[in-house]
Design an enzyme around this catalytic site. Sequence first.
Site, PDB file in Angstrom:
ATOM      1  N   CYS A 173      31.100  62.105  36.325  1.00  0.00           N
ATOM      2  CA  CYS A 173      28.973  63.007  36.757  1.00  0.00           C
ATOM      3  C   CYS A 173      28.806  62.875  38.016  1.00  0.00           C
ATOM      4  CB  CYS A 173      28.020  62.035  35.716  1.00  0.00           C
ATOM      5  SG  CYS A 173      29.307  61.549  33.994  1.00  0.00           S
ATOM      6  N   HIS A 224      21.078  63.545  37.550  1.00  0.00           N
ATOM      7  CA  HIS A 224      21.994  63.344  37.054  1.00  0.00           C
ATOM      8  C   HIS A 224      21.525  63.368  35.870  1.00  0.00           C
ATOM      9  CE1 HIS A 224      24.955  63.134  34.059  1.00  0.00           C
ATOM     10  NE2 HIS A 224      25.613  62.077  34.033  1.00  0.00           N
ATOM     11  N   ASN A 235      23.878  64.671  27.979  1.00  0.00           N
ATOM     12  CA  ASN A 235      24.776  64.308  29.461  1.00  0.00           C
ATOM     13  C   ASN A 235      25.648  65.433  29.490  1.00  0.00           C
ATOM     14  OD1 ASN A 235      26.188  63.362  31.754  1.00  0.00           O
ATOM     15  ND2 ASN A 235      25.954  60.745  30.959  1.00  0.00           N
TER      16      ASN A 235
HETATM   17  N1  COA Z   1      22.347  54.503  16.734  1.00  0.00           N
HETATM   18  C1  COA Z   1      21.658  53.618  15.880  1.00  0.00           C
HETATM   19  N2  COA Z   1      22.182  51.641  16.967  1.00  0.00           N
HETATM   20  C2  COA Z   1      22.876  51.886  17.146  1.00  0.00           C
HETATM   21  C3  COA Z   1      24.225  53.163  18.061  1.00  0.00           C
HETATM   22  C4  COA Z   1      23.744  54.409  17.744  1.00  0.00           C
HETATM   23  N3  COA Z   1      23.436  55.340  18.191  1.00  0.00           N
HETATM   24  N4  COA Z   1      24.244  53.210  19.244  1.00  0.00           N
HETATM   25  C5  COA Z   1      24.577  51.478  19.233  1.00  0.00           C
HETATM   26  N5  COA Z   1      23.660  51.389  18.315  1.00  0.00           N
HETATM   27  C6  COA Z   1      23.322  49.756  18.259  1.00  0.00           C
HETATM   28  C7  COA Z   1      24.039  48.754  18.338  1.00  0.00           C
HETATM   29  O1  COA Z   1      25.413  48.717  17.410  1.00  0.00           O
HETATM   30  C8  COA Z   1      23.657  47.357  18.307  1.00  0.00           C
HETATM   31  O2  COA Z   1      23.417  47.241  17.036  1.00  0.00           O
HETATM   32  P1  COA Z   1      24.063  45.187  16.992  1.00  0.00           P
HETATM   33  O3  COA Z   1      22.966  44.708  17.703  1.00  0.00           O
HETATM   34  O4  COA Z   1      23.438  45.016  15.571  1.00  0.00           O
HETATM   35  O5  COA Z   1      25.117  44.731  17.648  1.00  0.00           O
HETATM   36  C9  COA Z   1      22.148  47.679  19.344  1.00  0.00           C
HETATM   37  O6  COA Z   1      22.213  49.791  18.200  1.00  0.00           O
HETATM   38  C10 COA Z   1      21.794  47.734  20.418  1.00  0.00           C
HETATM   39  O7  COA Z   1      23.351  48.378  20.595  1.00  0.00           O
HETATM   40  P2  COA Z   1      22.941  48.095  22.760  1.00  0.00           P
HETATM   41  O8  COA Z   1      24.936  48.981  23.011  1.00  0.00           O
HETATM   42  O9  COA Z   1      22.839  46.970  23.104  1.00  0.00           O
HETATM   43  O10 COA Z   1      22.082  49.535  23.361  1.00  0.00           O
HETATM   44  P3  COA Z   1      21.345  49.540  24.612  1.00  0.00           P
HETATM   45  O11 COA Z   1      20.001  49.484  24.388  1.00  0.00           O
HETATM   46  O12 COA Z   1      22.497  49.466  25.378  1.00  0.00           O
HETATM   47  O13 COA Z   1      21.810  51.192  24.346  1.00  0.00           O
HETATM   48  C11 COA Z   1      23.602  53.313  25.174  1.00  0.00           C
HETATM   49  C12 COA Z   1      22.848  52.139  24.472  1.00  0.00           C
HETATM   50  C13 COA Z   1      24.138  54.353  25.423  1.00  0.00           C
HETATM   51  C14 COA Z   1      21.942  53.814  25.068  1.00  0.00           C
HETATM   52  C15 COA Z   1      23.121  52.524  26.733  1.00  0.00           C
HETATM   53  O14 COA Z   1      23.478  50.831  26.983  1.00  0.00           O
HETATM   54  C16 COA Z   1      23.311  53.231  27.602  1.00  0.00           C
HETATM   55  O15 COA Z   1      22.252  54.821  28.025  1.00  0.00           O
HETATM   56  N6  COA Z   1      23.784  53.894  28.674  1.00  0.00           N
HETATM   57  C17 COA Z   1      23.939  54.150  29.322  1.00  0.00           C
HETATM   58  C18 COA Z   1      25.251  55.800  29.339  1.00  0.00           C
HETATM   59  C19 COA Z   1      25.487  56.236  30.332  1.00  0.00           C
HETATM   60  O16 COA Z   1      24.070  56.978  30.364  1.00  0.00           O
HETATM   61  N7  COA Z   1      26.519  56.782  30.672  1.00  0.00           N
HETATM   62  C20 COA Z   1      26.984  58.384  31.248  1.00  0.00           C
HETATM   63  C21 COA Z   1      26.576  57.250  32.487  1.00  0.00           C
HETATM   64  S1  COA Z   1      27.675  58.744  33.876  1.00  0.00           S
END
Ligand code: COA
Length: 314
Positions: A112, A241, A271
């Site tokens: 990215c 990004h 993304n």
């Molecule tokens: N829909 C519904 N629930 C979801 C889900 C989805 N698509 N994906 C995960 N969950 C659930 C998880 O299982 C978890 O459930 P639990 O509390 O019962 O265990 C809960 O939602 C929270 O999960 P978590 O991973 O802690 O969520 P988060 O707030 O960290 O959000 C992302 C997840 C991926 C959106 C976030 O971590 C993020 O944006 N990370 C950066 C990703 C990124 O930009 N990557 C590329 C960089 S180049």
Amino acid sequence: MNKFARIIGTGSYLPPTIITNDDLSKTIDTTDEWITTRTGIKQRRRVTNESTCDLATIAANKALEMAGINANELDLIILATTTPDKIFPATATMLQNAIGASCPAFDLQAVCAGFVFALTTAEQYIKTGAANKVLVVGSETLSRIVDWNDRSTAILFGDGAGAVVLSGSEQTGILHSKLFSDGHYLSSLQVSNNFINETGFIQMAGNEVFKIAVNRLSKLAEETLEEVGMNSEQLDWMVPHQANIRIISSVAKRIKLPMDKVIVTLENHGNTSAASIPLALDVAVRDGRIKRGDKLLMEGIGGGFSWGSVLVEF
Ligand code: COA
């Protein structure tokens, strides 16, 4: 020797097939509300038959048209991609053939952060006088490496392409660039295969990536501004990004940049990795928000991790 590398054309392309959040909620356990609040993404694009080269070709031709030059005037092509069409030949050489250029062409892989790495590389060619007209493209068909059953990653990624044409110039252009890599985090964000003959899928520790992205990108923006003697009030635009609205707004808040100075297009395409910065740039240039003389900060981070910034007087 050229004083500056100046952006003289931009272009972008999104494949027409749209996958909305509601579409995804029919096949995986998620909702439009969850995806929108956690990421800001409403829909992503998915190729049907198009290749990474096909998307790149359309974006590149639009950038060449805006620049008012022919492909045979190019001295170099750099294609940033995580999803090359083949292991070899380089997708950049397929693009060279498709647009009718005859210059050297190579792929660059920094996930990215690929576009800021490619732009910085192109700037070096231009400033030394080794090249005068350079095409820099970010193009991705990430849908080919997304596990569509994994709700933690399938909601995030999409396909698309963006391009810029750079020219040597005595006027302004790229003012400053800064690149970093830190290979301590290889498994935080990666494709699962280690072997060339096995198809792998994106795996991500979302929480960890989120925190590292906000910390690294905020620090990078602060350092970049300090090194050129600017404060964030003197910035006209940040073109980040397009990974996640919460990462983007956290960085903007930390550097005290109001969100109306941040170009955000991710709701429309998710993304798109190396394509996302030139895609957002092209949208804002064509809709008239970004004007000649504006100061823009582009920033990206991706797997590795690798991250970088490019500050431009447009
Ligand atoms: N829909 C519904 N629930 C979801 C889900 C989805 N698509 N994906 C995960 N969950 C659930 C998880 O299982 C978890 O459930 P639990 O509390 O019962 O265990 C809960 O939602 C929270 O999960 P978590 O991973 O802690 O969520 P988060 O707030 O960290 O959000 C992302 C997840 C991926 C959106 C976030 O971590 C993020 O944006 N990370 C950066 C990703 C990124 O930009 N990557 C590329 C960089 S180049």
